[in-house]
Enzyme design. Structure first.
Site, PDB file in Angstrom:
ATOM      1  N   ARG A  53      38.319   4.439 -38.761  1.00 36.62           N
ATOM      2  CA  ARG A  53      38.681   3.531 -37.663  1.00 36.62           C
ATOM      3  C   ARG A  53      38.838   4.331 -36.359  1.00 36.62           C
ATOM      4  NH1 ARG A  53      43.890  -0.209 -38.335  1.00 36.62           N
ATOM      5  NH2 ARG A  53      44.947   1.767 -37.975  1.00 36.62           N
ATOM      6  N   ARG A 100      41.969  11.678  -9.536  1.00 37.41           N
ATOM      7  CA  ARG A 100      42.042  10.343 -10.113  1.00 37.41           C
ATOM      8  C   ARG A 100      40.826   9.535  -9.688  1.00 37.41           C
ATOM      9  NH1 ARG A 100      43.572   5.218  -8.765  1.00 37.41           N
ATOM     10  NH2 ARG A 100      44.285   3.959 -10.531  1.00 37.41           N
ATOM     11  N   HIS A 102      38.277   6.357 -11.531  1.00 37.40           N
ATOM     12  CA  HIS A 102      38.113   5.528 -12.722  1.00 37.40           C
ATOM     13  C   HIS A 102      36.964   6.012 -13.609  1.00 37.40           C
ATOM     14  CE1 HIS A 102      40.779   2.969 -10.470  1.00 37.40           C
ATOM     15  NE2 HIS A 102      40.849   2.099 -11.463  1.00 37.40           N
ATOM     16  N   LYS A 145      41.478   0.709 -31.219  1.00 32.62           N
ATOM     17  CA  LYS A 145      42.919   1.032 -31.224  1.00 32.62           C
ATOM     18  C   LYS A 145      43.221   1.878 -29.984  1.00 32.62           C
ATOM     19  CE  LYS A 145      46.510   1.883 -34.685  1.00 32.62           C
ATOM     20  NZ  LYS A 145      47.297   0.703 -34.360  1.00 32.62           N
ATOM     21  N   GLU A 177      46.281 -12.238 -34.398  1.00 30.61           N
ATOM     22  CA  GLU A 177      47.128 -11.295 -35.144  1.00 30.61           C
ATOM     23  C   GLU A 177      48.496 -11.240 -34.483  1.00 30.61           C
ATOM     24  OE1 GLU A 177      45.518  -7.288 -34.866  1.00 30.61           O
ATOM     25  OE2 GLU A 177      44.919  -7.607 -32.792  1.00 30.61           O
TER      26      GLU A 177
HETATM   27  N1  PDD Z   1      49.923  -1.006 -35.131  1.00 33.70           N
HETATM   28  N2  PDD Z   1      47.088  -5.194 -35.162  1.00 33.70           N
HETATM   29  C1  PDD Z   1      47.638  -4.505 -34.146  1.00 33.70           C
HETATM   30  C2  PDD Z   1      47.493  -5.006 -32.762  1.00 33.70           C
HETATM   31  C3  PDD Z   1      48.350  -3.321 -34.422  1.00 33.70           C
HETATM   32  O1  PDD Z   1      48.892  -2.615 -33.403  1.00 33.70           O
HETATM   33  C4  PDD Z   1      48.514  -2.897 -35.773  1.00 33.70           C
HETATM   34  C5  PDD Z   1      49.260  -1.652 -36.146  1.00 33.70           C
HETATM   35  C6  PDD Z   1      47.917  -3.654 -36.788  1.00 33.70           C
HETATM   36  C7  PDD Z   1      48.014  -3.262 -38.242  1.00 33.70           C
HETATM   37  O2  PDD Z   1      47.134  -2.204 -38.552  1.00 33.70           O
HETATM   38  P1  PDD Z   1      47.455  -1.167 -39.714  1.00 33.70           P
HETATM   39  O3  PDD Z   1      47.695  -1.961 -40.949  1.00 33.70           O
HETATM   40  O4  PDD Z   1      46.245  -0.333 -39.825  1.00 33.70           O
HETATM   41  O5  PDD Z   1      48.691  -0.387 -39.297  1.00 33.70           O
HETATM   42  C8  PDD Z   1      47.209  -4.794 -36.444  1.00 33.70           C
HETATM   43  C9  PDD Z   1      50.531   0.288 -35.312  1.00 33.70           C
HETATM   44  C10 PDD Z   1      51.374   0.424 -36.524  1.00 33.70           C
HETATM   45  C11 PDD Z   1      51.229   0.677 -34.019  1.00 33.70           C
HETATM   46  O6  PDD Z   1      50.679   0.379 -32.976  1.00 33.70           O
HETATM   47  O7  PDD Z   1      52.270   1.317 -34.063  1.00 33.70           O
END
Ligand code: PDD
Length: 280
Positions: A53, A100, A102, A145, A177
């Site tokens: 990921r 700085r 972008h 992420k 979510e």
């Molecule tokens: N966050 N969706 C979002 C927006 C998240 O930030 C997270 C986890 C999850 C769950 O993903 P996973 O099962 O892989 O942890 C779903 C982490 C824990 C954080 O930002 O601290």
């Protein structure tokens, strides 16, 4: 190693000594990605899945992974305390640029940071948490992420200010979510969750739960879930690497079923703990 030991750009340092420049693109633009990886009994959980990921997140922001998967294992392992349950936070930013701007800087070395903290899974079979539904105000790259988390921060804070543990998000009337979690519901006896798409983070805990369901012949489905469907759910859960599986017992001030963690949650809590044990 001391609890406060962190990793920064090739060195293990006391947290207080870990410093980065104010010109770091993570600080100025939120230009970076991260991972949160649980470690049970000092062993990293589903590390390959988390690193895959991470590869996808880096590809999405067009940043090369500075380390191979093997190197990541070598970097993270010394941070873990023997035998303890912890979570590793790792972050890569586009690095420190001379000015700085972008647009991407040229020939800049990414900043790599990692630290560990505790894990507090929910294990109380008699109580769950409250949540509140909110409009998903985030962007179109929710499957990346990214450290750019201001929308998630504001949503979670709004939930906390209403005495809730999480904001459960809906986009155009459909469940996405949580602010920092995936969401599962039990509807008509089937465990359902939103399908993978750019609108959600593909949670590793989410994958584990779906695998457990398949292995144990528990009916499950990844499908679009309308807000009206959530209102008839007999159970609602939030899942993440740091909180595992938490039963939500009240949404928007209304009890879910009898307002207690449900039987399906109890079963999954047990199966999840067994799966963790099996990897030790
Ligand atoms: N966050 N969706 C979002 C927006 C998240 O930030 C997270 C986890 C999850 C769950 O993903 P996973 O099962 O892989 O942890 C779903 C982490 C824990 C954080 O930002 O601290």
């Amino acid at each position: 190693m001391q609890t406060e030991t962190v990793y920064l750009n090739g060195e293990y340092l006391a947290l207080a000594d870990a410093k980065i420049s104010v010109m770091d693109r993570g600080f100025l633009f939120g230009d970076g990605v991260y991972e949160v990886i649980p470690a049970y009994a000092g062993k990293l959980f589903r590390l390959e899945d988390h690193l895959e990921r991470l590869d996808n997140s880096l590809k999405s922001i067009r940043l090369q992974n500075p380390h191979s998967h093997e190197q990541w294992r070598t970097i993270l392992s010394p941070l873990l305390k023997n035998g303890q349950d912890q979570s590793v936070y790792l972050q890569i930013t586009r690095g420190v640029a001379p000015k700085r701007d972008h647009a991407f800087p040229q020939k800049v070395t990414p900043t790599v940071f990692a630290m560990v903290s505790g894990i507090t899974p929910h294990s109380d079979p008699d109580n769950g948490v409250k949540a509140v539904s909110m409009e998903d105000s985030r962007w179109k790259l929710c499957d990346t992420k990214a450290i750019t988390l201001l929308a998630n921060v504001l949503l979670r804070q709004a939930a906390v200010e209403q005495g809730c543990a999480e904001a459960i998000l809906f986009k155009d009337g459909y469940l996405t979510e949580g602010a920092a979690s995936n969401v599962f519901a039990v509807i008509d006896g089937i465990l359902v969750t939103a399908p993978k798409s750019p609108a959600i983070l593909p949670g590793i805990t989410r994958d584990v739960i779906l695998e457990i369901a398949r292995k144990n012949d528990i009916p499950s489905s990844e499908q679009a879930i309308a807000k009206a469907d959530i209102q008839k759910a007999s159970e609602l859960w939030i899942t993440s690497s740091t909180r595992e599986i938490i039963p939500v017992v009240e949404l928007d001030g209304e009890k879910i079923a009898d307002g207690k963690p449900g039987l399906v949650w109890k079963m999954f809590y047990k199966l999840f703990q067994e799966y963790k044990q099996s990897l030790r």
